[in-house]
Write an enzyme that holds these catalytic residues in place. Structure first.
Site, short mmCIF file in Angstrom:
data_model
loop_
_atom_site.label_atom_id
_atom_site.label_comp_id
_atom_site.label_asym_id
_atom_site.label_seq_id
_atom_site.Cartn_x
_atom_site.Cartn_y
_atom_site.Cartn_z
N LYS A 13 0.93 -0.94 0.14
CA LYS A 13 0.45 -0.05 -0.01
C LYS A 13 0.73 1.36 0.31
O LYS A 13 0.90 2.06 -0.90
CB LYS A 13 -0.88 0.02 1.22
CG LYS A 13 -2.15 -1.52 1.60
CD LYS A 13 -3.24 -0.84 2.49
CE LYS A 13 -2.15 -0.75 3.87
NZ LYS A 13 -1.92 -2.18 4.20
N ARG A 88 -9.21 0.80 9.17
CA ARG A 88 -8.42 -0.15 9.67
C ARG A 88 -9.80 -0.96 10.34
O ARG A 88 -9.13 -2.10 10.78
CB ARG A 88 -7.83 -0.27 10.75
CG ARG A 88 -6.43 -0.67 9.68
CD ARG A 88 -5.56 -0.49 10.40
NE ARG A 88 -3.56 -1.09 10.48
CZ ARG A 88 -2.61 -0.25 9.69
NH1 ARG A 88 -2.46 0.77 9.12
NH2 ARG A 88 -1.21 -1.04 9.60
N ARG A 127 11.64 -5.55 3.64
CA ARG A 127 11.89 -3.82 3.83
C ARG A 127 12.63 -3.19 4.60
O ARG A 127 12.83 -3.47 5.63
CB ARG A 127 9.92 -3.95 4.47
CG ARG A 127 8.70 -2.86 4.47
CD ARG A 127 8.07 -2.41 4.29
NE ARG A 127 7.28 -2.53 5.20
CZ ARG A 127 6.20 -2.42 5.32
NH1 ARG A 127 4.75 -1.86 4.42
NH2 ARG A 127 5.50 -2.23 6.65
N ARG A 160 12.19 -1.28 9.70
CA ARG A 160 11.01 -0.90 11.05
C ARG A 160 10.99 -1.75 12.11
O ARG A 160 11.03 -3.03 11.86
CB ARG A 160 9.75 -1.10 10.25
CG ARG A 160 9.55 0.87 10.58
CD ARG A 160 8.06 0.75 9.39
NE ARG A 160 7.14 -0.18 10.09
CZ ARG A 160 5.56 -0.18 9.51
NH1 ARG A 160 5.49 0.77 7.99
NH2 ARG A 160 5.05 -0.46 10.12
N ARG A 171 0.52 -9.21 14.04
CA ARG A 171 -0.65 -7.78 12.43
C ARG A 171 -0.99 -8.21 11.62
O ARG A 171 -2.22 -8.01 10.92
CB ARG A 171 1.26 -6.66 11.49
CG ARG A 171 1.79 -5.78 12.80
CD ARG A 171 2.20 -5.19 12.36
NE ARG A 171 2.30 -4.14 11.45
CZ ARG A 171 3.26 -3.63 10.72
NH1 ARG A 171 4.36 -4.21 10.37
NH2 ARG A 171 3.25 -3.07 9.57
P1 AMP Z 1 1.00 1.13 8.97
O1 AMP Z 1 2.47 1.77 8.63
O2 AMP Z 1 -0.14 1.16 7.98
O3 AMP Z 1 1.65 -0.66 8.95
O4 AMP Z 1 0.63 0.89 10.19
C1 AMP Z 1 1.76 1.11 11.56
C2 AMP Z 1 0.80 1.10 13.03
O5 AMP Z 1 0.62 2.15 13.81
C3 AMP Z 1 -0.10 0.07 12.79
O6 AMP Z 1 0.45 -2.09 13.55
C4 AMP Z 1 -0.56 0.63 14.38
O7 AMP Z 1 -0.46 -0.09 15.93
C5 AMP Z 1 -1.01 1.46 14.05
N1 AMP Z 1 -1.84 2.09 13.02
C6 AMP Z 1 -1.61 2.67 11.84
N2 AMP Z 1 -2.96 3.04 11.46
C7 AMP Z 1 -4.06 3.30 12.15
C8 AMP Z 1 -5.51 2.75 12.40
N3 AMP Z 1 -6.01 3.49 10.83
N4 AMP Z 1 -6.43 2.43 13.38
C9 AMP Z 1 -5.21 1.99 14.53
N5 AMP Z 1 -4.36 1.30 14.72
C10 AMP Z 1 -3.86 2.50 13.81
#
Ligand code: AMP
Length: 222
Positions: A13, A88, A127, A160, A171
């Site tokens: 994404k 999410r 990544r 990360r 996740r």
């Molecule tokens: P991402 O970079 O999108 O994979 O997000 C990293 C982390 O941020 C996720 O594993 C969640 O802990 C938090 N996070 C990101 N977007 C959301 C969301 N819309 N709702 C809740 N937690 C989020």
């Protein structure tokens, strides 16, 4: 064009959001990036979000929904936006639908990046991201031009914390239980468009261009 990107962590994404944002001049709004920026700056929001992120869990809706809805009121979102990582879960999806509905608007398309878990695990181990500008790379297939250095801003790229294998599995579990139901939510609204993201980056880009440049903007029947 108001676009939501759906798909498991590691489905690509972020990479494709970056492409779409540059090409179609739409703001790329990544909740993960917003939380990481807050974490880096040590803000109260970042401090609250950290524990959830480290465990691979969702940050509570109270900290997430208003943050995003507020971001969508900024002038750069008037022409549209790309939401990456939000919604999410179903309550976030409802909150977004309602907030747009109040302004007589709706999401144009929910691009759903599909991919198998094995490919995701292989991708996520490779990544690397730039902690300064958010650009993302993969040591297996899409490395930075100069090893370990961001093409865009010259900072050292990193893995990360939550891309480490144990957190990735958590996740993926959270994705299956809480996020996957919103695929059906957007399908029922007639907005979900599947994109095979196991294909090469170039093929995915072609597919995205076909979708976005279709006669009516987003078209699902391509
Ligand atoms: P991402 O970079 O999108 O994979 O997000 C990293 C982390 O941020 C996720 O594993 C969640 O802990 C938090 N996070 C990101 N977007 C959301 C969301 N819309 N709702 C809740 N937690 C989020």
């Amino acid at each position: 064009m108001k676009i939501v990107l759906l798909g498991a962590p590691g489905a690509g994404k972020g990479t494709h959001a970056q492409y779409l944002s540059d090409k179609y001049d739409l703001p790329h709004i990544s909740t993960g990036d917003i939380f990481r920026a807050n974490l880096k700056e040590g803000t109260p929001l970042g401090q609250k979000a950290k524990a959830y992120m480290d465990r691979g869990e969702l940050v509570p809706d109270e900290l997430t929904v208003d943050l995003v809805l507020d971001r969508l009121t900024r002038p750069d979102c008037e022409k549209g936006f790309i939401l990456d990582g939000f919604p999410r879960n179903l309550s976030q999806a409802d909150a977004l639908t309602e907030a747009l509905w109040e302004k007589g608007q709706a999401i144009d398309c929910a691009l759903h990046f599909t991919i198998s878990q094995d490919v995701i695990l292989a991708r996520m181990s490779g990544r690397r991201v730039c902690p300064s500008c958010g650009a993302s790379y993969n040591v297996n297939g899409m490395p930075p031009k100069k090893e370990g250095i961001c093409d865009r801003c010259g900072s050292a790229v990193i893995q990360r914390e939550d891309d480490k294998p144990e957190t990735v599995l958590k996740r993926l579990e959270v994705y299956r239980e809480q996020t996957e139901p919103i695929v059906a939510y957007y399908r029922e609204m007639g907005r979900e468009i599947p994109v095979d993201s196991a294909a090469s980056i170039e093929e995915v880009r072609r597919r995205l261009d076909q979708i976005l440049e279709g006669e009516n903007g987003c078209q699902s029947e391509i």
